[in-house]
Design a protein around this motif. Structure first.
Motif, short mmCIF file in Angstrom:
data_model
loop_
_atom_site.label_atom_id
_atom_site.label_comp_id
_atom_site.label_asym_id
_atom_site.label_seq_id
_atom_site.Cartn_x
_atom_site.Cartn_y
_atom_site.Cartn_z
N VAL B 172 -24.70 -3.10 0.69
CA VAL B 172 -25.60 -1.93 0.73
C VAL B 172 -25.16 -0.82 -0.23
CG1 VAL B 172 -26.45 -2.32 3.05
CG2 VAL B 172 -24.37 -0.97 2.73
N GLU B 173 -23.99 -0.98 -0.84
CA GLU B 173 -23.60 0.02 -1.84
C GLU B 173 -22.71 -0.64 -2.88
OE1 GLU B 173 -21.56 2.92 0.54
OE2 GLU B 173 -19.70 1.77 0.59
N GLY B 174 -22.65 -0.03 -4.04
CA GLY B 174 -21.82 -0.57 -5.11
C GLY B 174 -22.59 -1.53 -6.00
N ALA B 175 -21.85 -2.10 -6.94
CA ALA B 175 -22.47 -2.91 -7.99
C ALA B 175 -23.18 -4.14 -7.43
CB ALA B 175 -21.40 -3.34 -9.00
N ASN B 176 -22.65 -4.70 -6.34
CA ASN B 176 -23.21 -5.95 -5.82
C ASN B 176 -24.15 -5.74 -4.65
OD1 ASN B 176 -21.77 -7.31 -7.77
ND2 ASN B 176 -19.99 -7.61 -6.43
#
Lengths: 533, 533
Positions: B172-176
């Motif tokens: 739900v967060e970050g690059a992936n």
């Protein structure tokens, strides 16, 4: 446990409406005469409805020979009951009366309790420690009396026995040949499978009653293979089988100590399928007003114990008690009590199923019990016991009795496997009581570390070292106090260990003696496995 | 085994009746347009009947976004097929055409074979040696490609994977972070459980297809817990769940490599009962025209695998592979193939389910296989593999591959426990092939004695000593010739023994090389247990 039960066998004359007294869970019997035409084992419909307040039971009756018809009733509630008979024959129809069921020490039939265990109808726990006596009811009276005397001293509270004799040479010739059979006739040539033989059943009833008087449950085996193509009792028609089941239920359901075992080694009765047994189970379920326990014992085709009419598992699967961890699996598969009803026998038989040492049979019992299950004893030493009874010569019975004492002094709701997915040899009640068994292992030390469930820092425990073979319980001096819990376990705060003697067949009993109250940890994990993602 | 399968994805325009060619067990796809009102995920009825001679199949269609409707078909028989569409919308109803299914190397879906085993539709045996890759389909493309490259070299032929991502912070967060979900929307606040998200399924389909291209079966997990109360995918309504199951079946049933896993750790989805899963199973059974394999994976409530819509057992029960003898019991209880689909993982996880050594995981595999069952690999080393895939770092995979080679070179009908009630560590084919496994034991000698079933005096055997950890097969010089049979066993006529190296993890493979023909002994005993009376 072994309080004697006195069953009142009362015969009413036709039309009698005298107020009779019978102990609660005892047996009340209506006896009627008057009908004489046809074959009552086929043509007659007979039952009676017994009513107390809003409760009513309608057991079937049966023809008992000599022109007498009987309907038996086991009052399950104290108080006044009214009854009225129903029959397709006017002489037997509409007879009414009353009886009073009075309180007694009779604890009533054994039921399933707490999912995996058993209790009497009054709620008192019943832990089955049975033995196997397939043929004792077909022995000469002197041998029967010897068996009863043995049972009076033995540690067993359940007997697994056949309702129909197996074919054996000594039953057809010689001094002990059988003269009474379930059906009229004495040989294949003249058996009349449409007519029951009351004298045969009178004898069987007396034997069931004598076991009841000793406080023993009877796991009555309805169908069996073992006919060797001789008498034909294993190849009777479906209609005959259905009548046989109903007849047994009509006769025996009012015995408080009856368990129904649909078969021994079901699949060796080659012409009966599981679907046949489905029907016979349902007949028992329909006609037994009291819902006595129902199961079936397997050979090489395991019946589906998940079926709703099966109350508990009655398994023959030796591997399941040779190693730790299988009984918990069976509990999880069936969510019913697991009784390992054949785990090989202590003995010196030529057959490998009867060659266990007493040590090995005892070990299997302990593995079963510490898996949250039960097991059944059997002995075949010099061909004695499981066939005809008599005396016990094995070394396992006293050890089984020792185990029984320990289990009966344990948690009232029975032994529950503890942390069973990772700890394979412990059962008890998390937070309060732990029974570890080490089997063949010969540990010299046991670090005091328990699975974390229900435990908190500061709780205190005492421990006993149990030598299961030598039947010695040795208290460990002092107590153990729990330190900080880790994710899975909690240890003694000083990392204390218990010294063990380095012998096989040892157990540990650990009981809580004080400390903080048992509370569920907030946000506790599921009991068995964890989510892995 | 790993032949590449090329699926033909053909789109027909409306009303097209061109004769299309598709490989047998490949995928034929009808694409239609024309319907634009309402919510097609709820309102639309769409299917097509495909007919060849007297055989016909009616797969459901689905809305695939951008105004396109699809119906997929996997022709299971070579030859010409006709089809006609059915819909409650006139634009999509009554479209007809033909296709030709042509022979190819595609062996078709895996089925149950020989009760306890599996085979492709063409009859070739399939021995599942699966691995666990719950989340690989939700990884960045570069990681997916790494996983596929690993799988190309790995010994596995089946992948167990989720159809719906678990809730994780890094999704739900970050690059992936994930941008596509099974339903329209990107967060709990705006998920529309009445509308599927075609882009999500296109990605999942591509991944299933890429595994198919590598010759891998996909055990697709339909429901899962692991939502942590965030997305709500584990608490959707029964209606939503039913639509989801039908949608998955409409999309994936035409993939030849699909197995249906109704859930991972079923009981941790707290608001779904076994009765709910009964219904979802029956939906799969009803709408999957090809009858792909169906099972469900348990947590602390084992689903009743006896139910008729379950094709095989997919069990999480670690004890069942820690000790010998349990898989034969499970076979006897369920009479279906047993797949131990979670036996703890090789790894260094903080969680105890992920702390096995490679040696222990390999040992559990051997116990499963020599019990006549199958097992599934998993690895969690430095948090890698079972979540996102990538590379394998464990020591068990090559040993599992070694075992697979041995099993695939074994009896064509699979490994059958031999004399299972008394011998716990041997499987094979009586009379021809025996695989003994010794696990932790460190024997130095093995007397050449086999269970008597199917054996006769004079038969000759060769033996190999297998070091399952070091992956070495050492032929034992010479051959063994059977002497006279005893009641239960038969030994080498000269009482020869095999010298073993006194190390753990050893196995013996014994194969017949000649001698008298295998015949059943006259009046042979039942295979497993004997009558004891």
């Amino acid at each position: 446990m072994k309080k004697l039960l006195s069953l009142l066998l009362l015969a009413c004359t036709i039309g009698a409406s005298a107020q009779d007294r019978v102990e609660n869970f005892g047996m009340f019997e209506i006896a009627l005469t008057g009908y004489a035409a046809g074959n009552p084992d086929i043509d007659l419909e007979l039952s009676a409805t017994f009513t107390h307040d809003k409760e009513s039971y309608t057991p079937e009756g049966f023809y008992d020979g000599d022109g007498v018809y009987k309907i038996r009733f086991m009052p399950p509630v104290v108080g006044q009951w009214r009854y009225v008979t129903h029959s397709n024959h006017p002489d037997l129809n509409g007879k009414s009366g009353t009886l009073t069921s009075v309180a007694s020490a009779n604890k009533g039939p054994v039921r399933v309790a707490n999912v995996y265990h058993f209790a009497y109808s009054d709620g008192a726990p019943f832990r089955p420690f049975g033995t196997t006596l397939y043929e004792w009811a077909f022995q000469p009276e002197s041998k029967k009396l010897e068996t009863l005397a043995t049972l009076r001293q033995a540690p067993f509270n359940k007997v697994r026995m056949l309702a129909v004799p197996p074919y054996k040479q000594y039953y057809v010739e010689g001094a002990n040949r059988l003269t009474q059979f379930p059906y009229q006739g004495t040989s294949r040539a003249d058996f009349d499978f449409s007519r029951f033989n009351p004298a045969y059943f009178h004898s069987l009833e007396r034997d069931v009653k004598r076991l009841s008087d000793l406080g023993l449950q009877v796991d009555l085996i309805i169908f069996r293979p073992y006919d060797k193509g001789q008498w034909g009792f294993d190849t009777t028609s479906d209609l005959t089988n259905q009548r046989f089941v109903r007849h047994l239920v009509a006769r025996f359901a009012a015995f408080q100590n009856i368990w129904w075992s649909m078969a021994n080694e079901n699949s060796y009765i080659r012409h009966l399928t599981d679907e046949d047994f489905d029907r016979y189970f349902q007949i028992v379920q329909k006609y037994d007003p009291y819902g006595h326990l129902r199961s079936i014992h397997n050979a090489d085709r395991i019946y589906d114990y998940n079926k709703p009419w099966v109350t508990h598992v009655s398994l023959q699967y030796y591997n399941a008690v040779k190693v730790f961890g299988v009984s918990p699996l069976l509990r999880d598969i069936y969510r019913k009590p697991i009784v390992h009803d054949e785990i090989n026998y202590e003995g010196n038989s030529d057959s490998r199923w009867g060659q266990l040492s007493g040590k090995e049979l005892t070990r299997r019992f302990w593995i079963a019990l510490t898996g949250g299950a039960y097991a059944t004893h059997g002995e075949i030493l010099d061909n004695g016991w499981i066939g005809g009874g008599g005396h016990l010569a094995g070394t396992s019975p006293p050890r089984i009795g020792f185990l029984r004492q320990i289990v009966e002094a344990g948690p009232s709701r029975g032994l529950t496997p503890i942390d069973q997915a990772f700890v394979m040899n412990a059962a008890g009640k998390a937070g309060e009581y732990y029974l570890y068994y080490f089997g063949d292992e010969q540990p010299t030390e046991w670090p005091f570390v328990l699975p974390v469930k229900e435990l908190q820092k500061g709780m205190r425990f005492k421990a006993d070292i149990i030598d299961t073979w030598n039947m010695r319980i040795t208290p460990v001096p002092g107590t153990f106090e729990l330190g900080d819990a880790t994710r899975y376990t909690v240890a003694d705060k000083d990392k204390k260990t218990i010294t063990l003697p380095g012998r096989p067949y040892m157990a540990l009993r650990i009981e809580r003696v004080g400390g903080a109250p048992v509370e569920k940890a907030p946000g506790g994990k599921p009991p068995v496995l964890e989510e892995e993602l």
